[in-house]
Structure formats: C-alpha cells, structure tokens
Design an enzyme around this catalytic site. Structure first.
Site, PDB file in Angstrom:
ATOM      1  N   ARG A  57       0.798  -1.226   0.000  1.00  0.00           N
ATOM      2  CA  ARG A  57       0.000   0.000   0.000  1.00  0.00           C
ATOM      3  C   ARG A  57       0.830   1.277   0.000  1.00  0.00           C
ATOM      4  O   ARG A  57       0.602   2.178  -0.803  1.00  0.00           O
ATOM      5  CB  ARG A  57      -0.896   0.059   1.255  1.00  0.00           C
ATOM      6  CG  ARG A  57      -2.177  -0.675   1.156  1.00  0.00           C
ATOM      7  CD  ARG A  57      -2.492  -1.283   2.506  1.00  0.00           C
ATOM      8  NE  ARG A  57      -1.527  -2.332   2.748  1.00  0.00           N
ATOM      9  CZ  ARG A  57      -1.684  -3.580   2.300  1.00  0.00           C
ATOM     10  NH1 ARG A  57      -2.772  -3.914   1.679  1.00  0.00           N
ATOM     11  NH2 ARG A  57      -0.755  -4.496   2.482  1.00  0.00           N
ATOM     12  N   THR A  58       1.746   1.379   0.944  1.00  0.00           N
ATOM     13  CA  THR A  58       2.435   2.655   1.130  1.00  0.00           C
ATOM     14  C   THR A  58       3.281   2.977  -0.095  1.00  0.00           C
ATOM     15  O   THR A  58       3.264   4.098  -0.604  1.00  0.00           O
ATOM     16  CB  THR A  58       3.299   2.596   2.405  1.00  0.00           C
ATOM     17  OG1 THR A  58       2.505   2.051   3.463  1.00  0.00           O
ATOM     18  CG2 THR A  58       3.790   3.969   2.808  1.00  0.00           C
ATOM     19  N   LYS A  86      26.404  -2.850  -0.354  1.00  0.00           N
ATOM     20  CA  LYS A  86      27.866  -2.823  -0.512  1.00  0.00           C
ATOM     21  C   LYS A  86      28.520  -1.998   0.588  1.00  0.00           C
ATOM     22  O   LYS A  86      29.702  -1.659   0.498  1.00  0.00           O
ATOM     23  CB  LYS A  86      28.230  -2.213  -1.868  1.00  0.00           C
ATOM     24  CG  LYS A  86      27.651  -2.927  -3.070  1.00  0.00           C
ATOM     25  CD  LYS A  86      27.999  -2.131  -4.336  1.00  0.00           C
ATOM     26  CE  LYS A  86      27.247  -2.664  -5.542  1.00  0.00           C
ATOM     27  NZ  LYS A  86      27.410  -1.787  -6.706  1.00  0.00           N
ATOM     28  N   ARG A 107      11.044   3.983   3.494  1.00  0.00           N
ATOM     29  CA  ARG A 107      10.715   3.037   4.576  1.00  0.00           C
ATOM     30  C   ARG A 107      11.975   2.269   4.916  1.00  0.00           C
ATOM     31  O   ARG A 107      12.725   1.840   4.036  1.00  0.00           O
ATOM     32  CB  ARG A 107       9.606   2.066   4.140  1.00  0.00           C
ATOM     33  CG  ARG A 107       9.380   0.948   5.145  1.00  0.00           C
ATOM     34  CD  ARG A 107       8.191   0.079   4.814  1.00  0.00           C
ATOM     35  NE  ARG A 107       6.936   0.784   5.057  1.00  0.00           N
ATOM     36  CZ  ARG A 107       5.729   0.205   4.985  1.00  0.00           C
ATOM     37  NH1 ARG A 107       5.633  -1.082   4.665  1.00  0.00           N
ATOM     38  NH2 ARG A 107       4.641   0.895   5.220  1.00  0.00           N
ATOM     39  N   HIS A 135       4.582   5.737  11.571  1.00  0.00           N
ATOM     40  CA  HIS A 135       4.089   5.614  10.192  1.00  0.00           C
ATOM     41  C   HIS A 135       3.111   6.777  10.000  1.00  0.00           C
ATOM     42  O   HIS A 135       1.897   6.599   9.959  1.00  0.00           O
ATOM     43  CB  HIS A 135       3.401   4.266  10.033  1.00  0.00           C
ATOM     44  CG  HIS A 135       3.154   3.836   8.620  1.00  0.00           C
ATOM     45  ND1 HIS A 135       3.194   4.707   7.542  1.00  0.00           N
ATOM     46  CD2 HIS A 135       2.844   2.617   8.099  1.00  0.00           C
ATOM     47  CE1 HIS A 135       2.920   4.034   6.441  1.00  0.00           C
ATOM     48  NE2 HIS A 135       2.702   2.768   6.748  1.00  0.00           N
TER      49      HIS A 135
HETATM   50  N1   CP Z   1      -0.376  -0.184   5.903  1.00  0.00           N
HETATM   51  C1   CP Z   1       0.828  -0.385   5.335  1.00  0.00           C
HETATM   52  O1   CP Z   1       1.833   0.235   5.704  1.00  0.00           O
HETATM   53  O2   CP Z   1       0.820  -1.343   4.366  1.00  0.00           O
HETATM   54  P1   CP Z   1       2.078  -1.763   3.500  1.00  0.00           P
HETATM   55  O3   CP Z   1       3.054  -2.443   4.454  1.00  0.00           O
HETATM   56  O4   CP Z   1       1.569  -2.700   2.451  1.00  0.00           O
HETATM   57  O5   CP Z   1       2.709  -0.533   2.932  1.00  0.00           O
END
Ligand code: CP
Length: 338
Positions: A57-58, A86, A107, A135
C-alpha cells in the site's frame, strides 16, 4: 504548521490546524483520484521512492499519488538492490538520491533511520515507516477515514471512542495514530493486547497528559462493545525473533461477523492498516466481514491516495496550482466514487 519544503517524519510535527489544512487539500484531490480529471502540476518532478522493507500500500499509493499529480517515480526496493548492500551509509545514500529527486519517500526497518537519512537529504523526505517507531502518513489517512466515517454518521472526531486491538507494541501505525488522536478533545482509547504486546508506556502517558481516557485490557469482546471504531492490527511477525514466538500471539484476538454482531453497536466502524493476516492461524479480521458495510479497510486504502497527494502538494507548495493545469480525462474510467 508549515509544510512547504519540510520533511514529514513524525506526527509530533502536526497540530490540529495542520491536520485540517491537509484534509482540506485531500478533499480537493477527489476528482483526480477518481480519474474524472487529470493534473500535470508536478510535470517534470521526480519522486525518489526507497523501500527497504516489504510494502504494498504505502509504496504503490505514494507512487500513484505522485503520478496523479503529473510527476515521475524512480524507486528502489530492498537492501539487496541498493548500494547499501555494498556498505554505503545512509548519509551518502541521502546525498546521492537527493540529487536525483525533488522529494523522497523512505521506509526502513530501523527506528530513527528515516530521520537520520533526512538530515543529509537536500530535498524533503517523507517517512513511509521506520521500524516500530512511526508511520505518519498511515495515521493521517486513518484519521481522514475516521473523519469521513463519523461525518457520514453526523459526528466529528472530538469525543471519539476507539478500541485498538492486537500488537500495540510493535505496530507503528497505532503509535502514530495515538499521537494524532491526542490533538482532539475527549477521546476514549481502549487498548486491547496481550500483556507482552502492550502500547509503549510513553504513548499511554502522553495520551493521559492530553486529558484523554485510556483503558488497557486483554479482553476483546467487552472492549469493543461501546466504541465508534474497532482498529484491528496484525501481529508484526517481522519484529519477533522467530515465527514460533509470533505464533504465541497470532490469532489471539479475532474479530469476525458473529463476534461483531454479538458485541458491537450497529454502526461500529471496522478499520485495519492492512495487510491483515488471512492465514488460518491468524485471521485477526475475518474475511466473513467483507460484506459488512461498516468494514472501512478498503476506504482507508483509497483514502491513502488522497492524503498522500495532499502531502506532496503541500510539501512541494503547489496546493493552489492543482487546477491550473487540469483537464477532464478522455479514457474509460472504472467509475470510482471516493
Ligand atoms: N499499511 C501499510 O503500511 O501497508 P504496506 O506495508 O503494504 O505498505
């Protein structure tokens, strides 16, 4: 709150006015997310998308949001496809990538890593999730969804009653959501988890300092009987030492239609940041809820596009220029209705 040119790293940056400004811009993105209109306001801009942890999703919604504003996306996924494998440092990676991009979303599995990266970046960095820490964009889309679901029921966010269920220790989405809810009035949060996976004490304390009511419990059914929202979460197995350790907790709190009907108020909204764990021994949110109209999980994912478009528009300072380069779409659209 000033978005223009700034990193978005933590909910600590937000005040209530900033949240409302973001949501106002998100509302304006509906025709573009629905594909009724297209805009080229970010034509020529490049998003650097760096996901060093699994994501559906993100990663895709940040990328789609940027594309829907007319920009292009360059991405790397996983350490193995990056020169970090590396031995390159986050500092050097940030210096390099920020020369290729106008904005970066990242991320990373380690707490604080996105903040460290942002210090060396020459362009704004948006936190797509750092370890168990935060998040922020997920919390913002969750709150946007809560606002819309409650508005549909003639309510505002103040006086919200919410139960957060599952892995509250490692679940970064609930950490960010608690901080965000603390900005509102008379919030009642019921935290349902195994003793070993409780919400970090500093977040419970923070909520109470903001005069919110916090109740901690390990009993699902009584905890969901008197709430507006049930926010279920997955056991974050990637944060455990082994699958076996995660298995101890997996499946502990299962919400299905029978339990919902027996315990919840008729209009209780069901949310989850996703992914939900649909394996037999987990099923914290059973698929027999899929036809329940109060299941908001896919409205959450759709809203992720609106909120992430709004973040880009505000950070890159084009929120008032969206319509100047917009036109109607001419291809077949699937008739979305956000
Ligand atoms: N909700 C969320 O962060 O989903 P993903 O891990 O798929 O990005």
């Amino acid at each position: 709150m000033d978005f223009s040119g700034n990193h978005i790293l933590t909910i600590d940056q937000f005040d209530r006015g900033g949240v409302e400004a973001l949501f106002n811009v998100a509302d304006k993105m509906v025709p573009f997310a629905n594909r009724d209109r297209i805009t080229k306001v970010l034509d020529g801009a490049i998003l650097g998308s760096m996901f060093f942890e699994a994501s559906t999703r993100t990663r895709i919604s940040f990328g789609s949001a940027f594309n829907l504003l007319g920009g292009s996306v360059r991405e790397t996924t996983g350490f193995e496809h990056s020169a970090i494998a590396k031995g390159e440092s986050l500092y050097d990676t940030a210096r390099v990538l920020s020369g290729y991009s106008d904005v970066i979303v990242m991320r990373h599995p380690e707490n604080g890593s996105v903040q460290e990266f942002s210090k060396a970046s020459r362009v704004p960095v948006l936190n797509g999730g750092d370890g168990t820490n935060e998040h922020p964009s997920q919390a913002l889309l969750d709150l946007y969804t809560i606002k819309n679901e409650l508005a549909f029921r003639g309510r505002g966010i103040d006086r919200l009653r919410i139960a957060m269920v599952g892995d509250l220790k490692f679940g970064r989405t609930v950490h960010s959501l608690c901080k965000l809810l603390a900005l509102f009035k008379d919030i009642r949060v019921v935290l349902v988890s195994p003793e070993e996976l409780k919400m970090p004490a500093n977040l419970v304390e923070y909520l109470r300092e903001q005069d919110q009511v916090v109740i901690e419990s390990d009993a699902l059914e009584e905890s969901i009987s008197n709430v507006d929202i049930v926010y279920s979460t997955r056991i974050q197995e990637e944060r455990f030492n082994s699958q076996e350790e995660a298995d101890i907790y997996r499946g502990r709190f299962r919400l299905n239609q029978t339990i919902y009907t027996a315990n919840c108020e008729p209009n209780t909204v069901i949310m989850h940041p996703l992914p939900r764990d649909s394996r037999e021994n987990a099923r914290e949110l059973d698929e027999d809820l899929n036809d329940n109209p109060n299941l908001a999980i896919f409205r959450q994912t759709d809203n992720g596009i609106l909120v992430r478009m709004a973040l880009f528009a505000l950070v890159l300072d084009v929120e008032n220029e969206i319509n100047s380069s917009a036109r109607d779409t001419i291809w077949y659209t699937a008739g979305r209705s956000l």
